[in-house]
Design an enzyme around this catalytic site. Structure first.
Site: not given
Length: 399
Positions: A51, A301
């Site tokens: 992110k 992720s």
């Protein structure tokens, strides 16, 4: 739409900010998949997930006036930390709205990066509503977790790295929540390796994309009930949806059992700690062996795991993998009968974890007791062997 030039500009902005995360081979997963499998380790990224890439690119493009007004974001944890870190690096005041049940370590980490945290709503979508209201009230700039071209471009830098690190990549598996990561990866690969198959992965109980793609526009997920809070997003973003719909991306869904088994395997065999959403790509690979051409790159992720959630997920994963066995056994209500059962269990090599002694069930005879026992085994074959041995010894049991 975001272009490859946008992704390359994002890569230049992120030079020295985001880590070029490693790609690790996995022999265990390669054997399961029947093809060479590599793991793109964004769980080792700064702030624990991918992110930071999109958040920093988005915020670096703000004007001086926008920076002076500060930013606001909504997140269950990973985007929160990415925004908080990017804000600290850029000298911008940040407010982050997180769901009331957000993991305590993620809340603490967000605050440690310097952001203020407000808890509101029971989901990312509800937290996002509060963040929008805060932006309207204060003039702060909303940094959306996925629905902005700059965010998509930042996440697309992962695609650039994959092409450089695995030039012959044939398949890329990507966790999907709102779609920003998948849209960025698709954008990069469509320009540089158009022959590569990109498959998005959603949790079955938080899957908004399959129905949305079928309808031709974003529609809400019917439910948000998954351990993978990082991809528990109720509505696809317009920007990533347009990219993924145009690309005709394939979306697969995985069960909670798939997610927990994948997390456990990555921890045991790859020696990597990932959160449930970070294991989604591996879950899809394990759920459909032989269906993906190699080399396969599975994107891990994120790795921001709440230790309490980790304990629950590991137990769930062990059970899903056949490593725990729950037995209900009827035995005679006499001294020594329980000791006999435990001795016979020990002879099978099963390790007793918990025993419950019940005398009050309605179906029991007057001279019977029910024993509920949880044992640790070596896998499904051992479970079958334990049950066979007990039945051969005359025990009446159900699993």
């Amino acid at each position: 739409m975001t272009t490859i030039e946008d992704v390359r500009r994002a890569a230049a902005l992120l030079d020295g900010v985001a880590e070029r995360t490693p790609v690790e081979s996995s022999r265990a997963l390669s054997e399961i998949a029947g093809a060479r499998v590599l793991l793109k380790c964004e769980n080792l990224q700064r702030a624990g997930s991918f992110k930071i890439r999109g958040a920093y690119v988005r915020m670096s493009g703000l004007t001086d006036d926008e920076r002076a007004r500060g930013v606001v974001a909504a997140s269950a944890g990973n985007h929160a930390q990415g925004v908080a870190l990017a804000a600290r690096l850029l000298g911008i005041d940040a407010m982050v709205v997180m769901p009331v049940d957000a993991a305590l370590p993620k809340i603490a980490a967000t605050r440690e990066y310097g952001a203020r945290v407000e808890l509101a709503g029971t989901s990312v979508d509800e937290a996002l509503q509060h963040a929008r209201a805060y932006a309207e009230r204060t003039g702060a700039v909303l940094i959306h977790p996925f629905d902005h071209p700059d965010v998509v471009a930042g996440q697309g830098t992962i695609g650039l790295e994959i092409v450089e690190q695995v030039p012959d990549v044939a398949t890329v598996l990507v966790p999907v929540g709102g779609g920003g990561l998948a849209a960025g990866v698709v954008t990069a690969l469509a320009a540089l390796r158009p022959q590569v198959r990109v498959v998005g992965v959603q949790a079955a109980h938080a899957a908004s994309y399959p129905a949305s793609l079928a309808a031709g526009h974003p529609i809400p997920a019917p439910e948000l009930r998954t351990m993978a809070d990082g991809i528990a997003v109720g509505l696809p973003g317009d920007v990533p949806f347009d990219v993924l719909a145009h690309a005709g991306i394939e979306i697969r869904t995985v069960s909670e059992e798939d997610l927990s088994r994948a997390l456990l395997l990555v921890a045991e065999r790859a020696k990597l700690l990932v959160e449930p959403s970070g294991a989604a790509a591996v879950a899809a690979l394990m759920a459909a062996p032989g269906q993906f051409e190699g080399p396969v790159v599975a994107i891990l992720s994120g790795g921001n795991m709440d230790p309490q959630v980790l304990l629950r997920v590991v137990r769930h994963g062990l059970a899903s993998a056949g490593r725990f066995l729950w037995l209900h056994v009827r035995i005679a209500d006499r001294p020594g009968a329980l000791a006999d059962l435990l001795r016979d269990l020990a002879a099978t090599g099963a390790n007793v974890m918990h025993v419950s002694h019940v005398r009050t069930q309605g179906e029991l005879a007057v001279d019977e007791v029910a024993i509920e026992v949880q044992v640790e085994t070596k896998g499904p074959d051992h479970c079958s062997a334990v049950m066979h041995a007990l039945r051969a010894a005359g025990y009446r049991l159900t699993d």
